[in-house]
Design an enzyme around this catalytic site. Structure first.
Site, PDB file in Angstrom:
ATOM      1  N   TYR A  41       0.721  -1.232   0.126  1.00 51.33           N
ATOM      2  CA  TYR A  41       0.042  -0.069   0.048  1.00 51.33           C
ATOM      3  C   TYR A  41       1.053   1.243  -0.226  1.00 51.33           C
ATOM      4  CZ  TYR A  41      -3.885  -3.016   0.720  1.00 51.33           C
ATOM      5  OH  TYR A  41      -4.435  -3.701   0.544  1.00 51.33           O
ATOM      6  N   GLU A  62      12.778  16.552   0.808  1.00 51.77           N
ATOM      7  CA  GLU A  62      13.648  15.754   1.479  1.00 51.77           C
ATOM      8  C   GLU A  62      14.472  15.222   0.633  1.00 51.77           C
ATOM      9  OE1 GLU A  62      10.890  12.419   2.893  1.00 51.77           O
ATOM     10  OE2 GLU A  62       9.830  12.439   0.909  1.00 51.77           O
ATOM     11  N   THR A 122       1.880  25.359 -19.777  1.00 47.81           N
ATOM     12  CA  THR A 122       3.137  25.244 -20.178  1.00 47.81           C
ATOM     13  C   THR A 122       3.065  25.553 -18.031  1.00 47.81           C
ATOM     14  OG1 THR A 122       3.856  27.566 -20.852  1.00 47.81           O
ATOM     15  CG2 THR A 122       3.732  25.581 -22.287  1.00 47.81           C
ATOM     16  N   CYS A 144       6.352 -18.872  -4.557  1.00 48.26           N
ATOM     17  CA  CYS A 144       6.858 -17.961  -3.402  1.00 48.26           C
ATOM     18  C   CYS A 144       6.074 -18.825  -2.379  1.00 48.26           C
ATOM     19  CB  CYS A 144       6.794 -16.868  -3.230  1.00 48.26           C
ATOM     20  SG  CYS A 144       8.123 -16.468  -2.032  1.00 48.26           S
ATOM     21  N   HIS A 179      11.117 -16.912  -6.851  1.00 47.57           N
ATOM     22  CA  HIS A 179      10.646 -15.398  -7.708  1.00 47.57           C
ATOM     23  C   HIS A 179      11.144 -15.533  -9.206  1.00 47.57           C
ATOM     24  CE1 HIS A 179       8.274 -13.649  -4.064  1.00 47.57           C
ATOM     25  NE2 HIS A 179       8.959 -14.179  -3.452  1.00 47.57           N
ATOM     26  N   GLU A 205       9.736 -13.715 -12.235  1.00 42.32           N
ATOM     27  CA  GLU A 205       9.336 -12.726 -12.806  1.00 42.32           C
ATOM     28  C   GLU A 205      10.837 -11.824 -12.120  1.00 42.32           C
ATOM     29  OE1 GLU A 205       8.132 -14.101  -9.839  1.00 42.32           O
ATOM     30  OE2 GLU A 205       7.716 -12.465  -7.579  1.00 42.32           O
TER      31      GLU A 205
HETATM   32  N1  GLN Z   1       5.681 -15.503   3.398  1.00 46.18           N
HETATM   33  C1  GLN Z   1       6.349 -16.539   3.259  1.00 46.18           C
HETATM   34  C2  GLN Z   1       7.303 -16.760   3.732  1.00 46.18           C
HETATM   35  O1  GLN Z   1       8.345 -15.639   4.580  1.00 46.18           O
HETATM   36  C3  GLN Z   1       6.673 -16.353   1.536  1.00 46.18           C
HETATM   37  C4  GLN Z   1       7.136 -14.661   0.905  1.00 46.18           C
HETATM   38  C5  GLN Z   1       6.483 -14.557  -0.216  1.00 46.18           C
HETATM   39  O2  GLN Z   1       5.840 -15.136  -0.326  1.00 46.18           O
HETATM   40  N2  GLN Z   1       7.647 -13.452  -0.952  1.00 46.18           N
HETATM   41  O3  GLN Z   1       8.946 -17.839   3.447  1.00 46.18           O
END
Ligand code: GLN
Length: 538
Positions: free
Chosen positions: A55, A151, A189, A382, A509, A511
């Site tokens: 968020y 900052e 502008t 994950c 991951h 991705e």
């Molecule tokens: N919460 C899980 C862990 O810490 C998976 C973490 C995640 O999905 N990045 O192992």
């Protein structure tokens, strides 16, 4: 050639896409044969974004060397195919931490430690760190936030000093907004003029202006802005809303952004950019044969940046498979056994997202149960993989109370458990299992096929919990194969259910490592399976 430093600042409002402009410029310079890297300076006090929830900050990206980083680093890698590291993302918190550590060590003995010169010197040192490796011709530094933020001031002061010291080895690009007032039917502008004035007051004269706009900005208007802002007429380029961010490099090239920057940096290019791979990608994007429908199940689906790298990896993989991605977000808190079918029946493939904590977890189990029973191509990442393991334990192996110790510390069947190395960890910042690890892929597995026959891959991790190896034999006997493991620790990194169309989860991951010119093989294979499934339904 000396390393050249390009600074990218932003004005008027945030979210204008400095990351995309920096990435596009880097993409063009790289395509001309230059060695390029991009770094991001974030003005907040957290040491890194690892402890921020989506968020606050969208996705947390992870570099190969295990740094939890701003999501813009994901764009940098996707656009340039150049790996970033911890040196590519610095926050105010880290700058101060380094300076305070030095003060405690006695490095400044006898001196008053101040924002100028000590904080600004530390910022300058970090800007030049990547240049000093000798690995790069161009270091592009994106300054987070907007000119005028309290900052950001030390960062801008550091840019001012560096611009002065580096002369033609530096170039300042400023991104601003040109709003269109609907009632007056006019582009305005003035905000840009004010923003440049603000920058000039800080001693920085931009060399290039990039104007974000929803409407075409006429040439005369750009000339007027150039005149008011002391910028060469051709160095005012526009960045109009594009149907996809991947068109931005071409749009910038058509307006000669790369030529202008090279001219300012006194570099004579040897060749035009070689953008063949990008053109191929964009052509595919423009002429898909069909769509492919994928559901993303997660608890942050209403936030457009929470699963950025997954969304982009799916988009890239669908494009390479000549399909238009139709991505449906399914909120895991709204999913249950009763409505899973209704919400997922139209899908060609389902992804269960990473995450932390209990909220929405039962919805993930419901989605996985339905997908497994209906043999829908399914990819768990994950926490998604961990849920795959738990759902299988409960509904196939009859361990009805199986869980992860993350959600239920007292479960009698902790099929997902805290990793040994995590048991002594108390501090939460930067202490997960982070960064790239090798993974061996079992012979004859879907995992190995998905990775094009590779025996070993390296992918990035971010977690504390893991498949509990005490249950490995029981899972294998029940039909869930552990098809990827770490060569040193034997931690299980991939599970799959043979006999299904495509039912696989990765603890890592993938991705994070998918880029436009080098898409992730496992995402490509997942999309392929989804397409086959779609065809089989016709
Ligand atoms: N919460 C899980 C862990 O810490 C998976 C973490 C995640 O999905 N990045 O192992």
């Amino acid at each position: 050639m000396n390393t050249k430093y390009i600074f990218v600042t932003g004005g008027v409002v945030s979210s204008l896409g400095k990351g995309i402009i920096s990435s596009s410029l880097a993409c063009l310079l790289k395509a001309r044969g230059f060695r390029v890297t991009i770094q991001k300076f974030d003005p907040y006090i957290n040491i890194d974004p690892g402890t921020l929830n989506p968020y606050e900050h969208g996705e947390c990206y992870v570099t190969v060397d295990g740094h939890e980083a701003d999501l813009d680093l994901g764009h940098y890698e996707r656009f340039t195919n150049v790996r970033t590291t911890r040196a590519n993302n610095i926050t105010t918190g880290r700058v101060y931490q380094n300076v305070i550590d030095k003060e405690r060590r006695g490095d400044y003995l006898g001196k008053t430690v101040q924002i100028i010169p000590h904080i600004t010197d530390e910022i300058k040192r970090n800007v030049k760190l990547l240049g000093k490796t000798g690995d790069y011709d161009f270091v592009i530094t994106e300054i987070g936030g907007v000119v005028g933020d309290i900052e950001s001031l030390p960062f801008l002061e550091a840019v001012r000093q560096l611009r002065w010291e580096l002369g033609s080895d530096a170039c300042c690009v400023h991104l601003t907004y040109v709003p269109f007032l609907g009632a007056a039917k006019e582009l305005k502008t003035k905000p840009t003029q004010h923003s440049v004035k603000q920058l000039q007051q800080l001693g920085i004269q931009p060399d290039v202006l990039v104007l974000r706009t929803e409407h075409d900005i006429p040439r005369e208007m750009r000339a007027k802005i150039a005149q008011f802002c002391n910028v060469a007429a051709d160095a005012v380029v526009q960045s109009a809303d594009a149907p996809t961010i991947y068109e931005v490099p071409m749009r910038m090239h058509r307006q000669h952004l790369d030529d202008i920057v090279l001219r300012i940096c006194a570099v004579t290019p040897e060749r035009e950019p070689d953008l063949k791979a990008w053109h191929t990608f964009l052509e595919k994007l423009q002429s898909p044969k069909d769509e492919v429908r994928i559901a993303l199940v997660g608890k942050y689906v209403e936030l457009q940046d929470a699963y950025k790298s997954i969304n982009e990896s799916l988009f890239i993989a669908a494009t390479y498979n000549d399909r238009r991605l139709k991505l449906t977000s399914v909120h895991s808190e709204k999913l249950n056994d009763a409505n899973a079918g209704e919400l997922l029946v139209e899908m060609d493939g389902v992804i269960v997202a990473p995450g932390f904590g209990t909220r929405g977890i039962d919805g993930k189990f419901a989605a996985l149960k339905w997908c497994r029973e209906h043999d829908v191509p399914t990819f768990g990442i994950c926490l998604g993989m961990q849920c795959m393991v738990i759902e299988f334990a409960r509904n196939v192996m009859g361990l009805t109370n199986a869980h992860s110790r993350e959600m239920d510390s007292m479960t009698p069947n902790p099929v997902i458990d805290l990793m040994d190395e995590q048991k002594s960890v108390t501090a939460l910042g930067g202490t997960m299992r982070l960064g790239a690890y090798d993974c061996l892929l079992a012979e004859g597995s879907l995992a190995r096929k998905a990775y094009g026959g590779a025996e070993k891959v390296s992918e990035r991790h971010r977690h504390r919990f893991e498949f509990n190896s005490n249950y490995r034999e029981a899972f294998e006997a029940a039909g869930m194969r552990c098809s990827g493991e770490n060569p040193e620790t034997r931690l299980v990194e991939i599970v799959e259910v043979p006999g299904k169309r495509w039912f696989l989860g990765t603890q890592f991951h993938p991705e994070y490592s998918s880029t436009v010119v080098a898409p992730s093989p496992i995402f490509l294979d997942f999309i392929k399976a989804a397409i086959d499934y779609r065809e089989s339904k016709k």
